[in-house]
Design an enzyme around this catalytic site. Structure first.
Site, mmCIF file in Angstrom:
data_model
loop_
_atom_site.group_PDB
_atom_site.id
_atom_site.type_symbol
_atom_site.label_atom_id
_atom_site.label_comp_id
_atom_site.label_asym_id
_atom_site.label_seq_id
_atom_site.Cartn_x
_atom_site.Cartn_y
_atom_site.Cartn_z
ATOM 1 N N ASP A 391 36.222 32.920 44.878
ATOM 2 C CA ASP A 391 36.318 31.206 45.224
ATOM 3 C C ASP A 391 36.123 30.416 46.481
ATOM 4 O OD1 ASP A 391 37.443 31.863 42.831
ATOM 5 O OD2 ASP A 391 39.128 32.243 43.019
HETATM 6 P P1 NAP Z 1 38.199 36.039 44.667
HETATM 7 O O1 NAP Z 1 37.825 34.842 44.062
HETATM 8 O O2 NAP Z 1 39.553 36.406 44.095
HETATM 9 O O3 NAP Z 1 37.160 36.975 44.406
HETATM 10 C C1 NAP Z 1 37.947 39.058 44.879
HETATM 11 C C2 NAP Z 1 36.200 39.763 44.272
HETATM 12 O O4 NAP Z 1 36.930 40.853 44.573
HETATM 13 C C3 NAP Z 1 36.294 39.435 43.423
HETATM 14 O O5 NAP Z 1 35.186 38.123 42.473
HETATM 15 C C4 NAP Z 1 35.935 40.779 42.613
HETATM 16 O O6 NAP Z 1 34.573 41.094 41.874
HETATM 17 C C5 NAP Z 1 35.593 41.171 43.806
HETATM 18 N N1 NAP Z 1 35.956 42.855 44.085
HETATM 19 C C6 NAP Z 1 37.492 43.346 43.343
HETATM 20 N N2 NAP Z 1 37.583 44.725 43.498
HETATM 21 C C7 NAP Z 1 35.986 44.850 44.310
HETATM 22 C C8 NAP Z 1 35.643 45.597 45.082
HETATM 23 N N3 NAP Z 1 36.435 47.486 44.937
HETATM 24 N N4 NAP Z 1 34.566 46.084 45.851
HETATM 25 C C9 NAP Z 1 33.245 44.968 45.953
HETATM 26 N N5 NAP Z 1 34.060 43.476 45.256
HETATM 27 C C10 NAP Z 1 35.477 43.157 44.805
HETATM 28 O O7 NAP Z 1 39.003 35.981 46.403
HETATM 29 P P2 NAP Z 1 38.672 35.149 47.035
HETATM 30 O O8 NAP Z 1 37.181 35.340 47.300
HETATM 31 O O9 NAP Z 1 39.563 35.717 48.707
HETATM 32 O O10 NAP Z 1 39.743 34.147 46.834
HETATM 33 C C11 NAP Z 1 40.955 34.379 46.668
HETATM 34 C C12 NAP Z 1 41.765 33.263 45.276
HETATM 35 O O11 NAP Z 1 43.087 33.970 45.358
HETATM 36 C C13 NAP Z 1 41.373 31.517 45.972
HETATM 37 O O12 NAP Z 1 41.266 31.513 44.653
HETATM 38 C C14 NAP Z 1 42.952 31.187 45.754
HETATM 39 O O13 NAP Z 1 43.357 30.346 45.726
HETATM 40 C C15 NAP Z 1 43.542 32.495 45.215
HETATM 41 N N6 NAP Z 1 44.838 33.121 46.164
HETATM 42 C C16 NAP Z 1 45.203 32.730 47.133
HETATM 43 C C17 NAP Z 1 46.435 32.571 47.527
HETATM 44 C C18 NAP Z 1 46.304 33.508 49.587
HETATM 45 O O14 NAP Z 1 47.667 33.146 49.799
HETATM 46 N N7 NAP Z 1 45.432 34.070 49.846
HETATM 47 C C19 NAP Z 1 47.654 33.809 46.901
HETATM 48 C C20 NAP Z 1 47.140 33.181 45.663
HETATM 49 C C21 NAP Z 1 46.016 32.938 45.709
HETATM 50 P P3 NAP Z 1 34.088 41.874 41.157
HETATM 51 O O15 NAP Z 1 34.961 42.335 39.839
HETATM 52 O O16 NAP Z 1 32.298 42.149 40.375
HETATM 53 O O17 NAP Z 1 33.840 43.428 41.882
#
Ligand code: NAP
Length: 469
Positions: A391
Site C-alpha cells: 500500500d
Molecule cells: P501492506 O500493504 O500490508 O503489504 C504487505 C505486503 O507484504 C503484502 O502485499 C504481502 O504480499 C507481503 N508479504 C507478506 N508476507 C511476506 C513475506 N513473508 N515475504 C515477502 N512479502 C510478504 O504493507 P505496507 O506497504 O507496509 O503498508 C502498511 C499498511 O498497513 C497500510 O495500508 C497502512 O495504512 C496500514 N496500517 C499501518 C499501521 C501502522 O501504524 N504502520 C497501522 C494500521 C494499518 P504477499 O502476500 O503476496 O507476500
C-alpha cells in the site's frame, strides 16, 4: 525529611523522567535513552507508591507484583513484533480495568464522605476506565480476527451512543450531588462497559490502530482522574502525558493513512478501507502482464546500480528479513552503490515498525529517510528495492480518486529507473486493493518469502561482484 516528602520527591523525579523520556523518544538516535528514562521513572513512581503511608500490608502487593511481572515478561518475550497492536490493546484493557477497580474501591471506602471534586474525579475515572477496558478488548478481538473486522452498524447508532454518554455524565453529576447514591454510581460503571463495546462496534478493523491510540488517550485521562481522586501528582502528570500523546498519535496516524479522525472517533459515519476496497475493484493484479524475474535477473540489474533505495514494508516484518536486508545493503555498498532506506510513516502495522526492525538489525540511523526527505530522489535513483511493501508504494493513492487510499502520501517507487519488488504473490496488502506498480514495465517482481529470496540474492550479488573484479 518525612516519608511524605520522600514520596513527593520520588514522584517529582519520576514525572521529570517521563517528560524527558517522551522527548527523547521523538528521535531515532535518542529513542533507546528515552525508554531507559521512562523505565527509571516508572521504577521511582512504584517505589514512591510502595512507601505510601496508607499501605499497612505488603502481602497482596507482593503477590500481585509476582503475577504481573510473570505475565508481562511472558508477553514481552513471546508476542511477536507483528502482533504489537494486539498486545497494546490488551495492555490498555488491563490498564482501564485497573483504573475502574481503583475508582470503585475509593468510592466504597470514602464515597459517601468525599468532597465533591473527588467524587466527580472518581465518577469520570470509573466511566473512562470501564469504557477503555471493553473498548480495548473489542479492538483486540477485531485485530485478532475473533470478532469480525467489518464495521457493525445499525440505524440510530450514533444517536443512541450519544444518549448513553449523556446519561452516564448525568449519572456522574447526580452522584456528585448525592454521594450515597451507590446504585447510580454502578449504573455509570455499567454504562462505561457497554459504551466501550458500542463505540468500537462500528469501526472497521482497518482503523483499529487509530482506535487504540484513542483508547490510550481515554486510559490516560482516566489515570489523571484517578490522580485527582487519590491526590497523587505523578498519576495526574503521567495520565495527562498519556492522554495527550494518545490523541496526537491518533491524529498523526489518521493523517498518514488518509483517514478522517472524526470518522474513526464516531465510527459508523465513514466506511473502512476494506469496504471501499470492495467498491474499488478486485485485489490481485493479473500476473500475465507482470515482469516476473529470477534472483539472477535481480542481481544482474543491481550489479550496475550506483544508487539504491530500499523500501521496507509489512512483509519484511512478517518474514523477519531485516538482517538479510542489511546484508544486501552492505553487499551493494561494498560494490560502490549509495544505499538508503525510505521509511513510510505507516509502513508495517504500528508507528515506527520499520525503524524498530532496522535498528534491531543495526542499520545506521543516518541511512533511514522519512517520506518527505527522500520522495523527490526516486526519479534519479537506479533501483528501488521493495521488501514486502504494498500500500505504501501504490501509485493509486495519487492517480485513482475512487481508491480507498487516494490522498495518502506514498513513496514514489514508480519513478525509479527500475523497481524490484519482493513479495510472495500478487495478493493485495492491508487496504485490499490492486497495485499497478507490480505490472509496470520498469518493475521486476521476484516472488517468494522475502528473507529466503534476499539471502540468496546477497550471495548472487557477491558472486556478480567477484566476476566483475
Ligand atoms: P501492506 O500493504 O500490508 O503489504 C504487505 C505486503 O507484504 C503484502 O502485499 C504481502 O504480499 C507481503 N508479504 C507478506 N508476507 C511476506 C513475506 N513473508 N515475504 C515477502 N512479502 C510478504 O504493507 P505496507 O506497504 O507496509 O503498508 C502498511 C499498511 O498497513 C497500510 O495500508 C497502512 O495504512 C496500514 N496500517 C499501518 C499501521 C501502522 O501504524 N504502520 C497501522 C494500521 C494499518 P504477499 O502476500 O503476496 O507476500
Amino acid at each position: 525529611m518525612t516519608t511524605t516528602d520522600v514520596v513527593q520527591l520520588l514522584y517529582l523525579a519520576a514525572s521529570a523522567l517521563f517528560i524527558l523520556g517522551l522527548q527523547s523518544m521523538g528521535k531515532a538516535d535518542t529513542a533507546r535513552r528515552g525508554v531507559r528514562f521512562a523505565e527509571v521513572g516508572m521504577l521511582l513512581a512504584v517505589v514512591g507508591t510502595l512507601l505510601h503511608h496508607e499501605i499497612i500490608s505488603y502481602h497482596w502487593i507482593a503477590i500481585s507484583i509476582v503475577i504481573g511481572s510473570a505475565i508481562g515478561t511472558a508477553m514481552g518475550l513471546f508476542i511477536p513484533m507483528v502482533k504489537m497492536p494486539e498486545r497494546i490493546a490488551l495492555s490498555h484493557a488491563f490498564g482501564g480495568l485497573a483504573v475502574a477497580l481503583v475508582g470503585v474501591s475509593e468510592y466504597v471506602r470514602h464515597g459517601a464522605h468525599a468532597p465533591m471534586l473527588t467524587i466527580a474525579a472518581i465518577g469520570l475515572e470509573v466511566f473512562l476506565g470501564a469504557l477503555t477496558f471493553t473498548g480495548s478488548l473489542m479492538a483486540f478481538g477485531k485485530l485478532q480476527g475473533v470478532i469480525t473486522g467489518k464495521p457493525l452498524t445499525y440505524p440510530g447508532q450514533n444517536a443512541s451512543n450519544l444518549l448513553a454518554l449523556a446519561v452516564a455524565l448525568a449519572g456522574v453529576a447526580y452522584v456528585v450531588a448525592n454521594p450515597s447514591a451507590a446504585t447510580v454510581f454502578y449504573v455509570v460503571l455499567g454504562l462505561g462497559f457497554v459504551l466501550g463495546v458500542l463505540l468500537v462496534l462500528p469501526i472497521g478493523g482497518a482503523d483499529m490502530p487509530v482506535v487504540i491510540c484513542l483508547l490510550n488517550a481515554y486510559a490516560g485521562l482516566a489515570a489523571a482522574a484517578t490522580g485527582f481522586a487519590l491526590g497523587n501528582n505523578v498519576l495526574i502528570i503521567c495520565g495527562a502525558l498519556d492522554g495527550g500523546s494518545g490523541i496526537i498519535l491518533g491524529l498523526m496516524m489518521s493523517k498518514a493513512m488518509n483517514r478522517s479522525f472524526r470518522n474513526v472517533v464516531f465510527g459508523a459515519v465513514g466506511s473502512a478501507p476494506a469496504a471501499a476496497a470492495a467498491a474499488a475493484g478486485p485485489g490481485a493484479a493479473p500476473t500475465s502482464s507482470a515482469n516476473v524475474g529470477s534472483l539472477e535477473d535481480a542481481a544482474a540489474v543491481l550489479a550496475s546500480a550506483r544508487s539504491v533505495i530500499i523500501v521496507p514494508g509489512y512483509g519484511m516484518a512478517v518474514s523477519q528479513a531485516q538482517h538479510v536486508v542489511r546484508d544486501l545493503a552492505n553487499a551493494l555498498a561494498a560494490g560502490g552503490a549509495e544505499v538508503r532506506y525510505a521509511i513510510h510513516p505507516v509502513a508495517g502495522r504500528m508507528p515506527g515498525h520499520m525503524n524498530v526492525l532496522l535498528a534491531e538489525a543495526n542499520v545506521p540511523y543516518e541511512q533511514l529517510f522519512d517520506l518527505d526527505a527522500i520522495n523527490d530522489d526516486f526519479g534519479s535513483t537506479d533501483v528501488a528495492i521493495v521488501v514486502g511493501a504494498n500500500d505504501v508504494v501504490n501509485p493509486a493513492a495519487k492517480t485513482q480518486p475512487n481508491s480507498p487510499i487516494f490522498g495518502m502520501p506514498v513513496l514514489a517507487v514508480d519513478q525509479a529507473r527500475t523497481a524490484i519488488c519482493f513479495k510472495r504473490s500478487f495478493n493485495p496488502g492491508f487496504a485490499g486493493i490492486e497495485n499497478e506498480l507490480f505490472t509496470k514495465p520498469s518493475t521486476m517482481m521476484v516472488l517468494g518469502d522475502a528473507k529466503k529470496s534476499l539471502a540468496e540474492l546477497v550471495q548472487a550479488v557477491k558472486s556478480e561482484a567477484k566476476l566483475a573484479a
